[in-house]
Scaffold this motif. Structure first.
Motif, PDB file in Angstrom:
ATOM      1  N   LYS A 117      66.723 -31.855   5.345  1.00  0.00           N
ATOM      2  CA  LYS A 117      67.561 -32.709   6.206  1.00  0.00           C
ATOM      3  C   LYS A 117      66.885 -32.940   7.556  1.00  0.00           C
ATOM      4  CE  LYS A 117      72.275 -33.281   7.956  1.00  0.00           C
ATOM      5  NZ  LYS A 117      71.830 -33.803   9.234  1.00  0.00           N
ATOM      6  N   SER A 118      66.285 -31.866   8.104  1.00  0.00           N
ATOM      7  CA  SER A 118      65.605 -32.001   9.395  1.00  0.00           C
ATOM      8  C   SER A 118      64.439 -32.973   9.296  1.00  0.00           C
ATOM      9  CB  SER A 118      65.108 -30.628   9.851  1.00  0.00           C
ATOM     10  OG  SER A 118      64.387 -30.733  11.050  1.00  0.00           O
ATOM     11  N   LYS A 168      67.417 -27.146   1.912  1.00  0.00           N
ATOM     12  CA  LYS A 168      68.179 -28.345   2.265  1.00  0.00           C
ATOM     13  C   LYS A 168      68.211 -28.552   3.773  1.00  0.00           C
ATOM     14  CE  LYS A 168      71.011 -28.567  -1.885  1.00  0.00           C
ATOM     15  NZ  LYS A 168      72.356 -28.499  -2.486  1.00  0.00           N
ATOM     16  N   ILE A 169      68.259 -27.432   4.517  1.00  0.00           N
ATOM     17  CA  ILE A 169      68.216 -27.543   5.982  1.00  0.00           C
ATOM     18  C   ILE A 169      66.884 -28.150   6.419  1.00  0.00           C
ATOM     19  CG2 ILE A 169      68.108 -26.224   8.135  1.00  0.00           C
ATOM     20  CD1 ILE A 169      70.073 -24.226   6.878  1.00  0.00           C
ATOM     21  N   PRO A 200      69.886 -23.596  -0.118  1.00  0.00           N
ATOM     22  CA  PRO A 200      70.504 -23.933   1.186  1.00  0.00           C
ATOM     23  C   PRO A 200      69.496 -24.069   2.317  1.00  0.00           C
ATOM     24  CG  PRO A 200      71.795 -22.262   0.071  1.00  0.00           C
ATOM     25  CD  PRO A 200      70.568 -22.456  -0.753  1.00  0.00           C
ATOM     26  N   PHE A 201      68.550 -23.116   2.437  1.00  0.00           N
ATOM     27  CA  PHE A 201      67.560 -23.192   3.507  1.00  0.00           C
ATOM     28  C   PHE A 201      66.623 -24.377   3.298  1.00  0.00           C
ATOM     29  CE2 PHE A 201      67.617 -18.478   4.996  1.00  0.00           C
ATOM     30  CZ  PHE A 201      68.871 -18.695   5.557  1.00  0.00           C
TER      31      PHE A 201
END
Length: 333
Positions: free
Chosen positions: A92-93, A88-89, A85-86
């Motif tokens: 995405k950024s 992916k953050i 999850p982290f």
């Protein structure tokens, strides 16, 4: 990367060690708890924890390793796919910012192309009355007036030409046509264009071309020569400018040498910088763009430009052309 991983997980590791020490302390002060059994449990826990850290290291670091090795740019293919999850953050950024940067670059490029497309026709339109003006100047009977007007006309012509190539140079990779170029007609054309200025200053040319053909783009080589010759004429007075070519270590060498004022040692490293003008020879009309554009065009043609100079001893610009097989790089741009 292992050191960075351990630093990142430092708080978790310290918490685990604190819990094991706490367990041993409780077993030590409480006689009802067998101390050896607790030591055995702590030992097993540490082994399991170390194995757990090794597994997590192999699972968590590939994404960040790829980020560390990634050369910042608009190509994201070198970054490993995020699975956590982290991660992916972060992914995405980076992706969003890269897309915005790519769009901004595209917009800027289109704006630059539009500016170029608007300016180039204007420059060509201005050249038409300039040509007519030159013909009119040549008809003047007053020799002194004709010489002065021709010099001023030449200044305008050179400034327009410089502006034209300044707008084209951003897209030089689309404008290159590498072929064998004969140096003699190219050089003599540039000398002829500067003839009136040279006559006014009492400057002559000594040309000795040991090598007459080089592999390059004739338009851009002519532009580079124009800047070097203009610079030589500008800072010379009643002397000859020497132009020589030869072969050296399989490289064609072309030199332009003047015997004028020369360049101060503190200015020499900066003469190819954009907008730089001499600190010793103040010239209000100088734009500081000629040598900068010449160097930039030469780089695209894989030509090295070297310079030697000293105050009152003249200046020598040396162009080192690439070997023929090095043009594989140029044609693959």
């Amino acid at each position: 990367m292992l050191k960075k991983f351990l630093i990142e997980r430092c708080s978790w590791i310290l918490l685990f060690l604190f819990m094991q020490l706490l367990l041993l302390f409780i077993a030590y002060i409480d006689s009802s708890i067998p101390i050896m059994s607790v030591v055995y449990i702590v030992f097993l826990s540490i082994i399991i924890f170390v194995i757990f850290l090794a597994i997590r290291y192999n699972k968590e670091t590939p994404f960040y390793k790829s980020l560390e090795e990634w050369e910042s740019g608009l190509d994201l293919s070198g970054i490993s796919e995020a699975t956590k999850p982290f991660e992916k953050i972060v992914e995405k950024s980076i992706t969003d910012q890269t897309e915005r940067q790519a769009q901004l670059n595209n917009d800027n490029r289109m704006a630059l192309e539009q500016e170029r497309d608007d300016l180039l026709p204007w420059i060509h339109e201005v050249k038409t009355p300039l040509t007519a003006m030159h013909l009119m100047i040549e008809r003047l009977e007053d020799e002194k007036m004709r010489t002065q007007l021709t010099y001023e006309w030449l200044r305008i012509h050179l400034l327009l030409d410089q502006q034209l190539h300044q707008k084209r140079i951003s897209f030089i990779e689309n404008d290159l046509h590498v072929e064998k170029v004969s140096l003699e007609p190219l050089i003599f054309k540039e000398i002829k264009d500067l003839q009136s200025w040279c006559m006014q200053k009492g400057i002559g040319f000594d040309v000795d071309l040991g090598v007459d053909e080089v592999l390059t783009d004739d338009k851009w080589l002519a532009f580079i020569m124009r800047q070097l010759l203009t610079n030589a004429v500008k800072y010379s007075e009643a002397s000859d400018i020497t132009i020589r070519s030869r072969m050296e270590n399989d490289h064609a060498i072309l030199q332009v040498q003047d015997f004028g004022r020369g360049i101060n040692a503190k200015d020499l490293p900066r003469i190819f910088d954009k907008g730089f003008t001499s600190t010793t020879h103040l010239d209000q009309a100088a734009t500081g763009m000629g040598l900068y554009l010449a160097k930039k065009a030469a780089k695209s043609l894989l030509i090295q430009i070297k310079v030697k100079s000293a105050p009152d001893a003249g200046t020598t610009f040396t162009m080192v052309f690439p070997k023929p097989n090095e043009f594989v790089k140029l044609t693959s741009m």
